[in-house]
Design a protein around this motif. Structure first.
Motif, mmCIF file in Angstrom:
data_model
loop_
_atom_site.group_PDB
_atom_site.id
_atom_site.type_symbol
_atom_site.label_atom_id
_atom_site.label_comp_id
_atom_site.label_asym_id
_atom_site.label_seq_id
_atom_site.Cartn_x
_atom_site.Cartn_y
_atom_site.Cartn_z
ATOM 1 N N LEU A 927 -3.435 86.401 133.517
ATOM 2 C CA LEU A 927 -2.643 85.251 133.068
ATOM 3 C C LEU A 927 -1.148 85.568 132.955
ATOM 4 C CD1 LEU A 927 -5.040 83.812 130.342
ATOM 5 C CD2 LEU A 927 -4.762 83.073 132.706
ATOM 6 N N ARG A 928 -0.781 86.838 133.116
ATOM 7 C CA ARG A 928 0.639 87.191 133.089
ATOM 8 C C ARG A 928 1.156 87.582 134.468
ATOM 9 N NH1 ARG A 928 2.333 90.841 128.081
ATOM 10 N NH2 ARG A 928 4.353 90.382 129.070
ATOM 11 N N CYS A 929 0.327 87.356 135.499
ATOM 12 C CA CYS A 929 0.767 87.546 136.886
ATOM 13 C C CYS A 929 1.173 86.173 137.415
ATOM 14 C CB CYS A 929 -0.360 88.143 137.732
ATOM 15 S SG CYS A 929 -0.918 89.753 137.154
ATOM 16 N N GLU A 930 2.460 85.904 137.451
ATOM 17 C CA GLU A 930 2.964 84.546 137.665
ATOM 18 C C GLU A 930 2.505 83.936 138.987
ATOM 19 O OE1 GLU A 930 4.448 82.621 135.504
ATOM 20 O OE2 GLU A 930 4.246 84.236 134.036
ATOM 21 N N GLU A 931 2.646 84.678 140.062
ATOM 22 C CA GLU A 931 2.318 84.106 141.372
ATOM 23 C C GLU A 931 0.834 83.790 141.472
ATOM 24 O OE1 GLU A 931 2.620 85.291 146.106
ATOM 25 O OE2 GLU A 931 3.856 86.360 144.644
ATOM 26 N N GLU A 932 0.004 84.718 141.026
ATOM 27 C CA GLU A 932 -1.454 84.499 141.087
ATOM 28 C C GLU A 932 -1.863 83.356 140.158
ATOM 29 O OE1 GLU A 932 -0.588 88.002 143.077
ATOM 30 O OE2 GLU A 932 -0.016 87.478 141.014
ATOM 31 N N LYS A 933 -1.197 83.258 139.018
ATOM 32 C CA LYS A 933 -1.511 82.178 138.067
ATOM 33 C C LYS A 933 -1.218 80.813 138.695
ATOM 34 C CE LYS A 933 1.311 81.482 134.642
ATOM 35 N NZ LYS A 933 2.086 81.709 133.407
ATOM 36 N N GLU A 934 -0.086 80.705 139.403
ATOM 37 C CA GLU A 934 0.257 79.431 140.047
ATOM 38 C C GLU A 934 -0.766 79.066 141.126
ATOM 39 O OE1 GLU A 934 2.574 77.190 139.263
ATOM 40 O OE2 GLU A 934 2.975 78.451 137.516
ATOM 41 N N GLN A 935 -1.183 80.050 141.921
ATOM 42 C CA GLN A 935 -2.192 79.782 142.945
ATOM 43 C C GLN A 935 -3.509 79.358 142.309
ATOM 44 O OE1 GLN A 935 -2.513 82.618 146.259
ATOM 45 N NE2 GLN A 935 -0.678 83.622 145.460
ATOM 46 N N PHE A 936 -3.852 79.999 141.229
ATOM 47 C CA PHE A 936 -5.084 79.676 140.504
ATOM 48 C C PHE A 936 -5.062 78.220 140.022
ATOM 49 C CE2 PHE A 936 -6.279 79.455 135.917
ATOM 50 C CZ PHE A 936 -7.661 79.360 136.068
#
Length: 1298
Positions: A927-936
């Motif tokens: 939840l603190r990995c911004e790019e992966e969170k946006e894709q999720f």
């Protein structure tokens, strides 16, 4: 399972043991505190843990199984070194472990831990110093509190991380606990170098390719016995270690092996290629620890790939339970993280957001409630020592669970074990007592072994003497006479007893340990056969549903991710109803996907061993049962292989196939390795470094290996290049799981960071796959046209997919979590967010602005805007008293958000509070990995393209607030009425009952139990007052929790003397799809439900006289055919997936609507006395004509059957006319059609009406009703409904008893 690469010698892969390892204290480095073991400096130095080292291992390395020093040291002594004094228990302990590599291959370790006296003055002095420092600190704190309280606080002061720290079993002896009570834990439990003898733990370990647990345990036990014995062993220890490392081969499949330890021969056997694979860990012990029911529940959790945490003080119990449960999975294999003994240095792996099976050592006296675990939402917690198990919520039961447990109980009882489990008796000491006869045999055979110059392989001359004496009748008579007179012929008796141990007939000659091993082996295989038989029954026809549509292996591996390999929908439709909850979850697991992959690949390469055995079982069962394919029954079938499986094992152990070379003297340097009782000697490394190069067994193995290599080379041109194949295989088999095993040997921050990054990537990939699957399945036929595969999805599958999504979200929210309250990580985050919002005194206005925009279109119909917010939805869930746990609340919130198409927006809002996220989560968290969170969040947003009812359809008993608004046609003056209106709302789960509406108030709210998807509204009034007429446009009803809104069109009058005179109408609902132009992702919509046929039936049939409104005969016939066809489709769906039959009967395009067009065609439009004429008027006049006996005789030539049909029509029309309901003439026609369809009378009534004389006065000559060919065609179409049971809603048939 054995290795396949060559090692440090031609026979390395086929050796019985690969390495012999010694772990203990390194005198040169001294005492090093083991910080990773959860060090607590408040404890006495004797209870602290110190770093252990691998002191020696032989040989140096084997190519096929490289020695991993860090991992072996960590798992040999998971808690590090343990110190004790003469007051403590010094009983040796045995445990096993395994190392699973990233490719899934396994290496086993078997460890014998014992205590050896510390002779180093430096170590004793260091321990003395540590104790004095501890005592000084303790005395200082004692001035502040009484000694008793300080003692208790010292013993109980353990943080949650301490409770997770691995340590060896420290069950104190009675003397030590008395010493503890003596005085504050100082002098009584301390160490005084002048008074006490200090002991430290040391471990002997065998590293092996296969788990012959009993054989390795007995060998290590005999080595330790030789070290502690008063007499030195017959040969130096190097001889025995060399023998097991280099001269004892692995037994061939289906064969047994005998080799020699220090004092006793050791037997083992290996199953044949058609039998269940080797599993030597005692399953009976696992059942005794947990009980049959708990073990079956644990087995189900493992099958469904939940997170499994085993918890025990005893390492061997962890290993026995883990290996036992994975053994029972045959023919499937655990595909995820598998660490039966989790070292203290790997505790961070407990927050791994993937399925895992791990074992955690508990500390004595640790309370389970104080054990804080990162993830508990989908966790199965197994407290082995307390014989208890905590199951996840929403847990499907294993099929035929009761009968299954009963069969397992029968097997356990036949071996004298209780199926309920229970408290365990203390384990037997490592040293076993033997009879006098056996002792004589051992001493004699050892003397022979020392004197033998032929390496002892044939037992010397004694065997020849015995063979000569046996079978000689004279000598046998002399021996019997000697026995009767009391004279002992000791040497002959000993020889005979020894020979009996290896003969077929000599049951009495076997040692108790060997008999116990045979008993355990038979129990193991019979329990495993029961489990295997269940799978063989459930998946007997699995091959029929495997989709094999690739021309070769390379193309299949290349397109693996895009392909459907198993027809899940067809498979489930073929299963018994009770099996579905479990099977629908199980066929989504990675282990099942891998099993199907192996099946598909078997058409191009050799079958995987487990698959080969399983397919053989199924084929054998077919030959025995001779049952038709796809014939499914939920009747329990018992296993039929129990007896023969046990006999195969007994036969192998009774008759030994191969005896290994005896241990023998080696070419050693004199003076080294001198025997000293109680101390393990320093072994001669040069002797143990390499094995023999010229024995016959090695040459035989080499020639076999060469033949295998030649065969492989001949076939290489038929398969892919190995490197390419391995690459494809790794990618294909790791779909959905990026990390298989933690790496034990490298725990640097960089490796840990890389591991967590793999977790993040894996979670994102899994989210993408799950959301895509949910969309494809839900979109159905439209998805097929786009090339996505299967078209149908059942509610059961949908529920499984949504439950899987809930599990994924929990795992994402658990990754890197550092602050949690309750068992659900997601709900914990939501509660923290709610607390902050309420603390800042933010009102529950919707922070999701487009949530209000979505409802603007509804407000134009008269419904007020429904304010939507994350907090409001949380409060809805918190107000549901039916949900008792945090995990349940989190799942309900996910389902509600998904149903409202707000899941992505709610989670985006939750994560927008970065301050809170940073407080709750570590830096590496997903939840603190911004790019992966946006894709999720984007993947979740795509789910808004389809409509879900996953909240409404699951929580069927909760109370839900509804809001209803009645919208009149305001352009006319009669928008209000003086009468008393009422309302009744019905859905697929029930109805609200009659709800009185306050006069002249068009809006009301009411609470009632969940109605499900709304289908009908009954609207009426009591016709009182001066203005007793009411012209209603529609009724709007909204579920105030889910926001689902339904429109019930009317467009008709309610009142006496107006329209058709109805005071009550049944309106059919249509789901109002929320409109939101800002939403991206709305690529398709779920089609709306059919609605009330208000447009065509408005006011009366006279409106049809205008031009352009009359449907053609072809259109009418097509509409009837389509209406009937829709009903037929309804009944061909699974029962749980059918929609509302009322909609298909009475909605727009339904059967009533289509037949009404049929009867309107050619209907004379002349008004009689300025009154509207309705179809019901024709029915009443037809009945009047039929009552006249004279006219009745002219209708048809066969009046008997006709008379019955006339009687039924007469009875139904009069019954409807006599009902106390004021449903109007169109309502009566609707009711007659519904009752006629239900009771199969419609095809009989049509010819009657067509032949009735009144038809000539009320219908024109070209009317469809007067066309015999059309009527006969319509009769044939309606007769197709006779095969299906039509059930009518109460809202239609109320007050009608026909």
């Amino acid at each position: 399972m054995s290795a396949t690469m060559s090692g440090s010698g031609p026979s390395a892969p086929c050796r019985f043991a690969h390495y012999f390892v010694i772990c203990g204290i390194d005198i040169e480095t001294g005492l090093e505190p083991d910080a990773l073991s959860g060090e607590n400096f408040d404890q006495s130095p004797l209870k602290r843990t110190f770093k252990s080292k691998v002191l020696a291992h032989y040989p140096e390395n084997i190519e096929c199984n490289p020695f991993d020093q860090e991992a072996v040291n960590m798992l040999c002594m998971p808690k590090g070194l343990s110190f004790r004094t003469q007051r403590d228990s010094l009983t040796p302990q045995f445990h096993s472990f395994l190392i699973t590599r990233e490719d899934g291959s396994r290496t086993y370790g078997f460890v014998h831990t014992f205590y050896e006296e510390v002779t180093s003055p430096q170590i004793c002095s260091a321990m003395q110093t540590l104790h004095q420092m501890h005592q000084a600190e303790h005395n200082t704190s004692a001035h502040k509190c009484p000694s008793s309280s300080s003692s208790s606080s010292s013993s109980s002061s353990s943080s949650s991380m301490d409770s997770l720290a691995s340590s060896l079993d420290e069950i104190e002896s009675p003397s030590s606990s008395q010493g503890t009570r003596r005085s504050c834990g100082c002098s009584g439990e301390g160490y005084d170098s002048l008074r006490d003898t200090l002991y430290v733990s040391k471990a002997m370990c065998l590293i092996t390719a296969m788990p012959f647990m009993h054989a390795y345990k007995r060998f290590l036990s005999q080595i330790h016995r030789a070290v502690t014995s008063n007499q030195p062993p017959p040969l130096p220890l190097e001889s025995y270690i060399y023998n097991i490392l280099y001269e004892v081969p692995l037994p061939s499949p289906g064969r047994s092996l005998k080799f020699h330890g220090v004092y006793e021969p050791i037997l083992c056997q290996r199953p044949g290629i058609g039998e269940l694979p080797l599993a030597d860990f005692p399953l009976g012990e696992a059942f005794r620890l947990l009980g049959a029911e708990n073990l079956v529940q644990l087995f189900t959790c493992v099958l469904l790939e939940m997170q499994i945490l085993l918890y025990s003080q005893d390492y061997q119990r962890l290993m026995v339970t883990a290996e036992g449960i994975t053994t029972l999975l045959f023919p499937f294999q655990w595909q995820h993280v598998y660490v039966p003994i989790l070292p203290a240095s790997l505790l961070h792996f407990l927050d791994a957001p993937v399925p895992y099976l791990m074992g955690l050592q508990s500390k004595e006296g640790t309370d389970r409630s104080k054990l804080e675990l990162p993830q508990e939402a989908n966790l199965c917690f197994v407290d082995i020592d307390n014989h208890s198990i905590e199951l996840p919520e929403d847990f499907p039961q294993f099929p035929n669970k009761t009968e299954f447990i009963q069969e397992l109980s029968e097997v356990l009882l036949s071996f004298g074990l209780s199926p309920d489990g229970g408290k365990t008796s203390p384990p037997p000491p490592v040293t076993t007592q033997t009879s006098t006869l056996e002792a004589e045999l051992k001493n004699m055979s050892l003397r022979e072994l020392v004197d033998d110059k032929k390496n002892g392989n044939l037992g010397g001359e004694a065997l020849d003497v015995l063979e000569l004496l046996q079978g000689n009748p004279t000598l046998e008579r002399l021996q019997a006479l000697a026995k009767r007179t009391g004279v002992k012929v000791a040497r002959l008796e000993v020889l005979a007893a020894g020979q009996k141990g290896t003969g077929e007939e000599g049951v009495g000659g076997r040692s108790p340990a060997e008999e116990e091993e045979l008993r355990n082996a038979k129990l193991n295989v019979q329990l495993r056969e029961v489990f295997a038989a269940r799978f063989a029954t459930m998946f007997a026809d699995y091959e029929s549903f495997v989709i094999q549509n690739s021309p070769d292996l390379e193309s299949w591996l290349t397109n693996r991710e895009q392909m459907h390999n198993f027809d899940k929908a067809s498979f489930l439709s073929d299963q018994p109803e009770p099996y579905l909850p479990f099977l629908s979850h199980f066929i989504e697991t990675q282990m099942f996907a891998t099993f199907i992959d192996n099946k598909i690949m078997s058409q191009w390469e050799e079958k995987e061993p487990l698959l080969r055995v399983f397919d053989g079982r199924i084929e054998k069962a077919r030959l025995y049962n001779v049952r038709a394919p796809n014939l499914r029954s939920s009747i329990y079938q018992k296993c039929t292989f129990l007896k023969e499986s046990a006999q195969a094992i007994e036969h192998r152990l009774r008759k030994i196939d191969h005896t290994a070379i005896h241990p023998h003297l080696l070419d050693m340097k004199i003076g080294q390795g001198k025997y000293q009782q109680g101390f393990f000697p320093r072994l001669q490394a040069d002797v143990l470094a390499t094995g023999p190069t010229n024995n016959k067994w090695s040459n035989r193995t080499c020639s076999t290996q060469r033949r295998v290599d030649r065969h492989r080379q001949q076939n290489e041109h038929l398969v892919l290049d190995n490197d390419l194949k391995d690459k494809y295989m790794q990618e294909a088999r790791n779909l959905g799981k990026n990390l298989r095993q933690p790496k034990l040997s490298d725990l640097s921050p960089a490796v840990i960071a890389q591991t967590n990054w793999k977790f993040v990537e894996g979670l994102l990939k899994e989210c993408k796959m799950k959301t895509k699957r949910m969309l494809v399945e839900k979109m159905g036929r439209e998805a097929v046209e786009l090339g996505h595969g299967e078209a149908n999805i059942t509610g059961l599958e949908e529920n499984t997919l949504i439950a899987s999504l809930c599990d994924l979200l929990e795992r994402i929210w658990s990754h890197g979590l550092q602050v949690k309250q309750g068992k659900s990580a997601l709900w914990s985050h939501l509660l923290h967010y709610q607390a902050r919002v309420e603390k800042n005194q933010l009102q529950s206005e919707s922070p999701v602005s487009n949530g209000q925009e979505r409802r603007k279109s509804e407000s134009s119909f008269g419904l007020p805007v429904l304010r939507v917010s994350l907090i409001q939805d949380m409060r809805h869930i918190q107000n549901m008293g039916e949900i008792k746990t945090d995990v349940g609340r989190a799942r309900a919130w996910i389902r509600l958000s998904l149903e409202k198409k707000l899941l992505s927006q709610h989670l985006k809002q939750l994560l927008s509070n970065q301050t809170l996220t940073k407080k709750l989560y570590k830096r590496y968290a997903f939840l603190r990995c911004e790019e992966e969170k946006e894709q999720f969040l984007f993947h979740l947003l795509s789910l808004n393209a389809v409509d879900y009812f996953c909240f409404t359809s699951v929580f069927t008993t909760i109370m839900i607030p509804y809001r209803a608004v009645i919208i009149p046609i305001k352009k006319l003056s009669n928008a209000m009425t003086t009468s008393n209106p009422w309302l009744c709302v019905s859905g697929n789960l029930g109805d609200s009952g009659i709800l009185q509406i306050t006069k002249n108030v068009l809006e009301m709210t009411f609470d009632c139990q969940n109605l499900g998807k709304l289908t009908t509204v009954q609207l009426g009034h009591d016709n009182s007052g001066f203005l007793a007429k009411w012209l209603v446009d529609c009724v709007m009803v909204r579920n105030e929790i889910s926001g689902h809104t339904y429109k019930f069109p009317c467009g008709r009058w309610l009142g006496k003397g107006v329209d058709d005179g109805s005071l009550e109408r049944v309106l059919i609902g249509e789901f109002v799809v929320p409109c939101n132009d800002d939403e991206g992702g709305r690529g398709s919509k779920t089609p709306p439900l059919q609605r009330s046929p208000s447009q065509i039936r408005r006011i009366s049939i006279t409106s049809l006289t205008g031009r352009g409104n009359k449907p053609t005969t072809v259109q009418i016939q097509e509409s009837i055919g389509e209406a009937v066809n829709n009903i037929l489709k309804h009944f061909h769906k699974p029962e749980k997936e059918r929609g509302s039959l009322t909609v298909l009967l009475c909605g727009e395009g339904g059967l009533v609507w289509a037949l009404e067009q049929f009867f309107h065609h050619g209907f004379r439009t002349a008004r009689l006395f300025q009154k509207n004429v309705f179809v019901w008027d024709f029915f009443e006049r037809a009945i009047t004509c039929m009552e006249n006996a004279d006219q009745f005789g002219d209708l048809q030539e066969t009046p008997e059957s006709l008379g019955l049909n006339c009687e039924s029509l007469y009875r139904y029309v009069n019954g409807i006319n006599n009902t106390p309901r004021n449903i109007g003439k169109d309502g009566k026609f609707q009711l007659l059609v519904c009752l006629g369809a239900r009771d199969r009378f419609l095809p009989q009534w049509l010819p009657l009406l067509a032949e009735c004389p009144v038809i000539t006065r009320m219908y024109e000559e070209n009317a469809l009703l007067r066309d015999k060919l059309t009527v006969n065609s319509l009769v044939a179409v309606l007769q197709t409904l006779h095969d299906f049971p039509i059930t009518l809603e109460t809202s239609l048939t109320k007050c009608v008893d026909l």
